[in-house]
Motif scaffolding. Structure first.
Motif, PDB file in Angstrom:
ATOM      1  N   UNK A  88       0.840  -1.205   0.000  1.00 41.29           N
ATOM      2  CA  UNK A  88       0.000   0.000   0.000  1.00 41.29           C
ATOM      3  C   UNK A  88       0.873   1.252   0.000  1.00 41.29           C
ATOM      4  N   UNK A  89       1.888   1.261   0.834  1.00 40.09           N
ATOM      5  CA  UNK A  89       2.785   2.413   0.915  1.00 40.09           C
ATOM      6  C   UNK A  89       3.479   2.650  -0.428  1.00 40.09           C
ATOM      7  N   UNK A  90       3.910   1.580  -1.057  1.00 42.58           N
ATOM      8  CA  UNK A  90       4.635   1.688  -2.321  1.00 42.58           C
ATOM      9  C   UNK A  90       3.763   2.241  -3.450  1.00 42.58           C
ATOM     10  N   UNK A  91       2.483   1.857  -3.461  1.00 40.50           N
ATOM     11  CA  UNK A  91       1.614   2.297  -4.564  1.00 40.50           C
ATOM     12  C   UNK A  91       0.779   3.517  -4.193  1.00 40.50           C
ATOM     13  N   UNK A  92       0.986   4.046  -2.993  1.00 41.24           N
ATOM     14  CA  UNK A  92       0.310   5.283  -2.621  1.00 41.24           C
ATOM     15  C   UNK A  92      -1.095   5.131  -2.091  1.00 41.24           C
ATOM     16  N   UNK A  93      -1.360   4.015  -1.431  1.00 41.33           N
ATOM     17  CA  UNK A  93      -2.668   3.801  -0.806  1.00 41.33           C
ATOM     18  C   UNK A  93      -2.510   3.965   0.705  1.00 41.33           C
ATOM     19  N   UNK A  94      -3.262   4.882   1.294  1.00 42.60           N
ATOM     20  CA  UNK A  94      -3.239   5.056   2.735  1.00 42.60           C
ATOM     21  C   UNK A  94      -4.074   3.974   3.409  1.00 42.60           C
ATOM     22  N   UNK A  95      -3.630   3.516   4.562  1.00 43.82           N
ATOM     23  CA  UNK A  95      -4.380   2.534   5.355  1.00 43.82           C
ATOM     24  C   UNK A  95      -4.685   3.163   6.707  1.00 43.82           C
TER      25      UNK A  95
END
Length: 318
Positions: A88-95
């Motif tokens: 998620x961090x690598x592709x720009x998705x916030x969790x």
């Protein structure tokens, strides 16, 4: 914002008070689970945010990389073990994962299972509907030993209810768990072997992680009494793979109440426990009650609103 609410099996989200807070947003609710990674990608194409209910759906790297529009995963509950947070961090998705649930609902369900198994409630209901009257002899709980594996928020409720029923409560777990149990006035078992061999009811309340996966072994179960009851409302993989079905067939323990399974949802009655007369099975109902849903989804909506305002909360990083 285009928002997907997935795995809402009962179509309950629309009925919750908190759902009104998303009025004006483009919200789509999916009841049926995605049956494959490809189906999940197809389901979530074009959505900017997804609300996950507990750990019902895994979000692996392959799925995340195939969803370029997805910017936020708003998780209900605090567990994110089913999400590839690094991806998620690598592709720009916030969790965002901020909790929202409480221990009471699961403890209530666990006690429902204990009573159902001990007093043969499901079997007697079915027999009565079929025209028969009193077909079994139940087991009382007063004076019996209740074993609590992990004295946390749920385990402490279980222990206090057991005490109210007149049961002797013994606990097992890590040092911190046993320390909390002793401080609350409950006994710790002298050994792991004693815990499993002396308990008339064993109730498991451990989170699933790398340390607890398979922590309850076939050897542990083989120590249990032939008339003992095992209750699992936590996660199926905390029991060694295949050990529970084998143990129940061999008669140690003699009975079980199970709310969790290795692969969920279980559809078409496709699980060996469902065909066993000495087991009461429920479809992962531990947290499935209205107040808990309101709390879980309300937190998830808080996270969406904060993200949309440019000030995300409860962020989880790898």
């Amino acid at each position: 914002m285009r928002i997907a609410v997935i795995d809402d099996y009962q179509d309950a989200f629309r009925t919750l008070d908190c759902a009104a807070r998303l009025k004006g947003q483009d919200v789509t609710v999916f009841q049926a689970p995605a049956t494959s990674e490809a189906a999940l990608v197809k389901m979530l194409k074009g959505f900017e945010a997804v609300i996950l209910l507990q750990q019902r759906t895994a979000m692996p790297r392959r799925v995340l990389e195939a969803l370029p529009d997805l910017k936020l995963i708003s998780q209900t509950g605090r567990s994110t073990g089913h999400i590839d947070v690094a991806a998620c961090t690598e592709v720009g998705i916030a969790v965002s994962s901020g909790g929202g649930g409480g221990p009471t609902a699961t403890a209530e369900l666990a006690w429902g299972l204990i009573l159902s198994v001990a007093r043969h409630i499901p079997a007697e209901v079915a027999a009565l509907k079929a025209g028969r009257w009193q077909t079994t002899l139940g087991t009382g709980l007063s004076g019996k030993t209740l074993g609590i594996y992990a004295f946390g928020r749920i385990g402490s409720i279980m222990a206090n209810v057991g005490k109210a029923f007149g049961m002797k409560v013994v606990c097992w777990g890590r040092a911190g768990s046993l320390s909390r149990a002793k401080e609350a006035g409950f006994d710790a078992a002298h050994s792991r072997e004693a815990f499993f061999s002396l308990s008339d009811v064993v109730s498991l309340h451990l989170p699933l992680n790398t340390e607890t996966r398979g922590i309850v072994t076939a050897s542990d179960l083989a120590l249990m009494k032939p008339d003992a009851i095992l209750i699992n409302t936590s996660r199926a993989p905390i029991i060694e793979d295949g050990a529970l079905v084998a143990a129940l067939r061999q008669g140690r323990p003699g009975r079980a109440g199970i709310d969790v399974y290795e692969a969920e949802p279980v559809l078409g009655g496709d699980h060996p426990l469902l065909s066993m007369s000495n087991v009461v099975c429920t479809p992962h109902l531990g947290y499935v009650e209205r107040a808990t849903y309101e709390a879980l989804y309300s937190t998830a909506i808080d996270q969406i609103e904060a993200f949309a305002a440019g000030a995300p909360i409860n962020l989880v990083t790898a």
